[in-house]
Design an enzyme around this catalytic site. Structure first.
Site, PDB file in Angstrom:
ATOM      1  N   ARG A 123     -21.617 -29.899  -9.592  1.00 15.71           N
ATOM      2  CA  ARG A 123     -20.660 -30.350  -8.589  1.00 15.71           C
ATOM      3  C   ARG A 123     -20.975 -31.754  -8.070  1.00 15.71           C
ATOM      4  O   ARG A 123     -22.128 -32.147  -7.964  1.00 15.71           O
ATOM      5  CB  ARG A 123     -20.641 -29.369  -7.413  1.00 15.71           C
ATOM      6  CG  ARG A 123     -20.101 -28.009  -7.752  1.00 15.71           C
ATOM      7  CD  ARG A 123     -20.272 -27.020  -6.626  1.00 15.71           C
ATOM      8  NE  ARG A 123     -21.681 -26.668  -6.414  1.00 15.71           N
ATOM      9  CZ  ARG A 123     -22.094 -25.740  -5.559  1.00 15.71           C
ATOM     10  NH1 ARG A 123     -21.207 -25.080  -4.824  1.00 15.71           N
ATOM     11  NH2 ARG A 123     -23.376 -25.468  -5.436  1.00 15.71           N
ATOM     12  N   ASP A 133     -25.913 -26.624 -11.725  1.00 20.93           N
ATOM     13  CA  ASP A 133     -24.937 -27.046 -10.719  1.00 20.93           C
ATOM     14  C   ASP A 133     -24.408 -28.415 -11.103  1.00 20.93           C
ATOM     15  O   ASP A 133     -25.159 -29.388 -11.146  1.00 20.93           O
ATOM     16  CB  ASP A 133     -25.601 -27.086  -9.337  1.00 20.93           C
ATOM     17  CG  ASP A 133     -24.596 -27.182  -8.205  1.00 20.93           C
ATOM     18  OD1 ASP A 133     -23.506 -27.725  -8.428  1.00 20.93           O
ATOM     19  OD2 ASP A 133     -24.914 -26.724  -7.088  1.00 20.93           O
TER      20      ASP A 133
END
Length: 252
Positions: free
Chosen positions: A171, A169
């Site tokens: 983000r 991930d």
């Protein structure tokens, strides 16, 4: 000149030490059709100003010279008295080109987008942040297509990202949190299934008192994807009445 004044009044610069300024534009009245009824949201967009002028007037002077179409910009839909209402729902929704636009059944993103908007409208107050640089949990649309090819050969969504050289991930929610803070100072309830995400947002200073689950729309195409969210990404399956096994896609 009159048109220039109209848009200038809707521009706000968000400044923060050691970070590029953000320019926030809005609100724009945006009527949306949700489950047979029309709901009007207040729509805002924002832009990182690292490489463009930092004054409101200067932005309008060079607007037509900036290639906005080659990159996505994030935005937010606001409903109700977001600044003052005690109970506000917030969804940080990562863009999903395949799920949100095409209605792909390989994920649950399109369902979560529509469901979040309905939850916010039913609550009477809230905001949905649509985060444009989050495709494929931050790897981009092209790389996401490569990850999908690996998934078709047996890799799960986490393994595929890692095999391509990415973290699971990638983000960042920093810009969205800055925009949220400019709109509201009171705590919010975050619509998410991911306690790790909730924890990371709290670490960055997001005032949130709880999370609200948003599970649903399992299909034969996304069962493994949903199981991987629970097993490897730490998502909690906690709907009020049905278990993972009852839904038919739970892990062993």
């Amino acid at each position: 000149m009159q048109a220039r004044n109209v848009v200038a009044e809707k521009i706000k610069i968000l400044r923060q030490d050691h970070s590029p300024n953000l320019v926030l534009v809005g609100p724009v009245q945006l009527p949306v059709q949700l489950e047979g009824r029309e709901i009007t949201f207040q729509w805002y967009t924002w832009l990182n100003m690292e490489s463009i002028p930092s004054l409101e007037g200067e932005i309008l002077d060079v607007l037509s010279e900036i290639d906005f179409a080659s990159s996505q910009q994030s935005s937010v839909l606001v409903y109700g008295d977001f600044a003052n209402n005690d109970q506000a729902l917030v969804r940080f929704h990562s863009i999903c080109h395949t799920g949100d636009i095409f209605g792909s059944k390989r994920c649950d993103c399109g369902y979560q987008l529509q469901r979040s908007m309905n939850m916010i409208a039913q609550n009477g107050c809230g905001a949905l942040f649509y985060l444009a640089n989050h495709e494929g949990r931050g790897i981009g649309l092209f790389s996401k297509s490569l990850a999908y090819l690996l998934q078709e050969k047996g890799y799960d969504t986490v393994e595929a990202n890692i095999e391509l050289g990415y973290d699971d991930d990638q983000r960042s929610y920093d810009e969205a949190i800055r925009v949220l803070r400019s709109m509201r100072r009171k705590p919010v309830s975050l619509i998410t299934n991911n306690p790790k995400k909730l924890h990371s947002l709290r670490e960055k200073g997001l005032l949130t008192d709880q999370h609200v689950s948003i599970w649903g729309n399992p299909t034969k195409h996304n069962k493994r994807y949903l199981r991987t969210k629970i097993a490897k990404s730490g998502h909690l399956y906690d709907p009020p009445t049905r278990s993972v096994e009852q839904e038919g896609w739970g892990g062993r």
